[in-house]
Design a protein around this motif. Structure first.
Motif, PDB file in Angstrom:
ATOM      1  N   LEU A 148       0.797  -1.296   0.055  1.00 24.84           N
ATOM      2  CA  LEU A 148      -0.075   0.077  -0.089  1.00 24.84           C
ATOM      3  C   LEU A 148       0.968   1.290  -0.071  1.00 24.84           C
ATOM      4  O   LEU A 148       0.579   2.154  -0.832  1.00 24.84           O
ATOM      5  CB  LEU A 148      -0.834  -0.017   1.252  1.00 24.84           C
ATOM      6  CG  LEU A 148      -1.991   0.954   1.213  1.00 24.84           C
ATOM      7  CD1 LEU A 148      -2.867   0.684   0.187  1.00 24.84           C
ATOM      8  CD2 LEU A 148      -3.093   0.566   2.432  1.00 24.84           C
ATOM      9  N   GLY A 149       2.058   1.193   0.879  1.00 24.79           N
ATOM     10  CA  GLY A 149       2.925   2.267   0.727  1.00 24.79           C
ATOM     11  C   GLY A 149       3.494   2.652  -0.601  1.00 24.79           C
ATOM     12  O   GLY A 149       3.515   3.598  -1.204  1.00 24.79           O
ATOM     13  N   SER A 150       3.951   1.547  -1.278  1.00 22.25           N
ATOM     14  CA  SER A 150       4.487   1.606  -2.562  1.00 22.25           C
ATOM     15  C   SER A 150       3.416   2.193  -3.529  1.00 22.25           C
ATOM     16  O   SER A 150       3.854   3.054  -4.394  1.00 22.25           O
ATOM     17  CB  SER A 150       4.911   0.405  -3.061  1.00 22.25           C
ATOM     18  OG  SER A 150       6.086   0.093  -2.304  1.00 22.25           O
ATOM     19  N   PHE A 151       2.190   1.992  -3.300  1.00 20.53           N
ATOM     20  CA  PHE A 151       0.766   2.318  -4.202  1.00 20.53           C
ATOM     21  C   PHE A 151       1.022   3.804  -4.116  1.00 20.53           C
ATOM     22  O   PHE A 151       0.930   4.647  -4.993  1.00 20.53           O
ATOM     23  CB  PHE A 151      -0.251   1.654  -3.949  1.00 20.53           C
ATOM     24  CG  PHE A 151      -1.505   2.054  -4.768  1.00 20.53           C
ATOM     25  CD1 PHE A 151      -1.604   1.805  -5.907  1.00 20.53           C
ATOM     26  CD2 PHE A 151      -2.266   2.887  -4.057  1.00 20.53           C
ATOM     27  CE1 PHE A 151      -2.693   2.356  -6.655  1.00 20.53           C
ATOM     28  CE2 PHE A 151      -3.485   3.438  -4.523  1.00 20.53           C
ATOM     29  CZ  PHE A 151      -3.630   3.264  -6.000  1.00 20.53           C
ATOM     30  N   TYR A 152       0.908   4.364  -2.880  1.00 23.93           N
ATOM     31  CA  TYR A 152       0.547   5.687  -2.460  1.00 23.93           C
ATOM     32  C   TYR A 152       1.892   6.512  -2.980  1.00 23.93           C
ATOM     33  O   TYR A 152       1.432   7.604  -3.424  1.00 23.93           O
ATOM     34  CB  TYR A 152       0.454   5.941  -0.969  1.00 23.93           C
ATOM     35  CG  TYR A 152      -1.005   5.251  -0.539  1.00 23.93           C
ATOM     36  CD1 TYR A 152      -2.098   5.789  -1.294  1.00 23.93           C
ATOM     37  CD2 TYR A 152      -1.297   4.831   0.708  1.00 23.93           C
ATOM     38  CE1 TYR A 152      -3.460   4.897  -0.868  1.00 23.93           C
ATOM     39  CE2 TYR A 152      -2.271   4.384   1.207  1.00 23.93           C
ATOM     40  CZ  TYR A 152      -3.348   4.468   0.486  1.00 23.93           C
ATOM     41  OH  TYR A 152      -4.717   4.152   0.950  1.00 23.93           O
ATOM     42  N   THR A 153       2.953   5.998  -2.553  1.00 27.14           N
ATOM     43  CA  THR A 153       4.233   6.895  -3.129  1.00 27.14           C
ATOM     44  C   THR A 153       4.114   6.956  -4.640  1.00 27.14           C
ATOM     45  O   THR A 153       4.470   7.751  -5.240  1.00 27.14           O
ATOM     46  CB  THR A 153       5.396   6.206  -2.584  1.00 27.14           C
ATOM     47  OG1 THR A 153       5.332   5.947  -1.127  1.00 27.14           O
ATOM     48  CG2 THR A 153       6.692   6.774  -3.250  1.00 27.14           C
ATOM     49  N   THR A 154       4.019   5.776  -5.287  1.00 35.35           N
ATOM     50  CA  THR A 154       3.864   5.718  -6.817  1.00 35.35           C
ATOM     51  C   THR A 154       2.743   6.953  -7.293  1.00 35.35           C
ATOM     52  O   THR A 154       2.957   7.717  -8.302  1.00 35.35           O
ATOM     53  CB  THR A 154       3.749   4.311  -7.758  1.00 35.35           C
ATOM     54  OG1 THR A 154       4.721   3.449  -7.052  1.00 35.35           O
ATOM     55  CG2 THR A 154       3.655   4.490  -9.205  1.00 35.35           C
ATOM     56  N   LEU A 155       1.740   6.887  -6.621  1.00 30.79           N
ATOM     57  CA  LEU A 155       0.809   7.584  -7.223  1.00 30.79           C
ATOM     58  C   LEU A 155       1.175   9.129  -6.816  1.00 30.79           C
ATOM     59  O   LEU A 155       0.740  10.011  -7.712  1.00 30.79           O
ATOM     60  CB  LEU A 155      -0.789   7.489  -6.341  1.00 30.79           C
ATOM     61  CG  LEU A 155      -1.671   8.381  -6.744  1.00 30.79           C
ATOM     62  CD1 LEU A 155      -2.370   8.465  -7.961  1.00 30.79           C
ATOM     63  CD2 LEU A 155      -3.082   8.180  -5.800  1.00 30.79           C
ATOM     64  N   MET A 156       1.679   9.463  -5.693  1.00 32.62           N
ATOM     65  CA  MET A 156       2.199  10.593  -5.356  1.00 32.62           C
ATOM     66  C   MET A 156       3.110  11.230  -6.492  1.00 32.62           C
ATOM     67  O   MET A 156       3.556  12.345  -6.823  1.00 32.62           O
ATOM     68  CB  MET A 156       2.961  10.951  -3.933  1.00 32.62           C
ATOM     69  CG  MET A 156       3.265  12.265  -3.577  1.00 32.62           C
ATOM     70  SD  MET A 156       3.404  12.154  -1.797  1.00 32.62           S
ATOM     71  CE  MET A 156       4.269  13.776  -1.490  1.00 32.62           C
ATOM     72  N   MET A 157       4.304  10.333  -6.804  1.00 38.29           N
ATOM     73  CA  MET A 157       5.213  10.727  -7.708  1.00 38.29           C
ATOM     74  C   MET A 157       4.643  11.091  -9.025  1.00 38.29           C
ATOM     75  O   MET A 157       4.969  11.865  -9.725  1.00 38.29           O
ATOM     76  CB  MET A 157       6.374   9.515  -7.842  1.00 38.29           C
ATOM     77  CG  MET A 157       7.238   9.297  -6.697  1.00 38.29           C
ATOM     78  SD  MET A 157       8.117  10.762  -6.290  1.00 38.29           S
ATOM     79  CE  MET A 157       9.313  10.814  -7.603  1.00 38.29           C
ATOM     80  N   GLY A 158       3.481  10.490  -9.341  1.00 33.41           N
ATOM     81  CA  GLY A 158       2.807  10.642 -10.672  1.00 33.41           C
ATOM     82  C   GLY A 158       2.177  11.878 -10.694  1.00 33.41           C
ATOM     83  O   GLY A 158       2.215  12.632 -11.554  1.00 33.41           O
TER      84      GLY A 158
END
Length: 194
Positions: A148-158
């Protein structure tokens, strides 16, 4: 303040004014009123100092993520509320998130900065999980950070990249939330991801 703190504050100002690549050790010394030897003594290198300064800047901005958060932990309302706060930090033309894009593009030329920030990013992911799902950061399990953290971080970077590249067409929190709702709906209808 001592030299260590003066250097950190000077490095923060330099990062905001010039970015990573264009900031020199002499810039930091001039801005902080210290001397060149202080950088090595307190931080080991200019890059290590800049990395710590960036993390300190992000920690300051991340307090805004916790602003007016509404909705139950894990709800779409909370997702929209938190992402509205995050996007609010990206709106300014001088947003510090532009520095993140500099690291993405120039990271191979600044390995010490990139490596330091990669470690800090994991803790940022942990913080996003806690903020969006409720609870305390120290209680977030490693598996949740990795998924979940990786998902949120990837979304944030995008989102960060879109706001840096073209703020006029970058998504708002409502669009992200509707996209997530549609994804959840489609996954429920098909028994899997669309």
């Amino acid at each position: 303040m001592g030299h260590r703190e003066d250097l950190l504050e000077g490095a923060k100002r330099c990062l905001l004014a010039k970015g990573f690549v264009r900031t020199t050790a002499r810039d930091i010394v001039k801005e902080s009123g210290t001397n060149l030897a202080s950088i090595g003594y307190h931080y080991g290198s200019k890059d290590a100092l800049l990395a710590q300064a960036y993390v300190a800047l992000v920690e300051g901005v991340s307090d805004a993520f916790d602003g007016d958060v509404r909705g139950e932990p894990g709800s779409l309302e909370r997702f929209a509320s938190v992402w509205s706060n995050i996007i609010g930090t990206m709106r300014r033309p001088d947003s510090l998130w532009r520095l993140s894009m500099e690291i993405v593009v120039m990271g191979d030329q600044m390995p010490e900065v990139r490596d330091h920030l990669a470690r800090a990013q994991r803790e940022g992911s942990r913080g996003l999980v806690a903020l969006l799902t409720g609870g305390r950061e120290e209680e977030v399990p490693e598996e949740a950070v990795d998924t979940l953290g990786s998902f949120y971080t990837t979304l944030m970077m995008g989102v960060m990249a879109q706001w840096t590249f073209d703020p006029k067409t970058a998504p708002e929190a409502e669009q992200l939330t509707e996209g997530l709702r549609l994804l959840i709906e489609a996954a429920g209808a098909t028994g899997g991801a669309p």
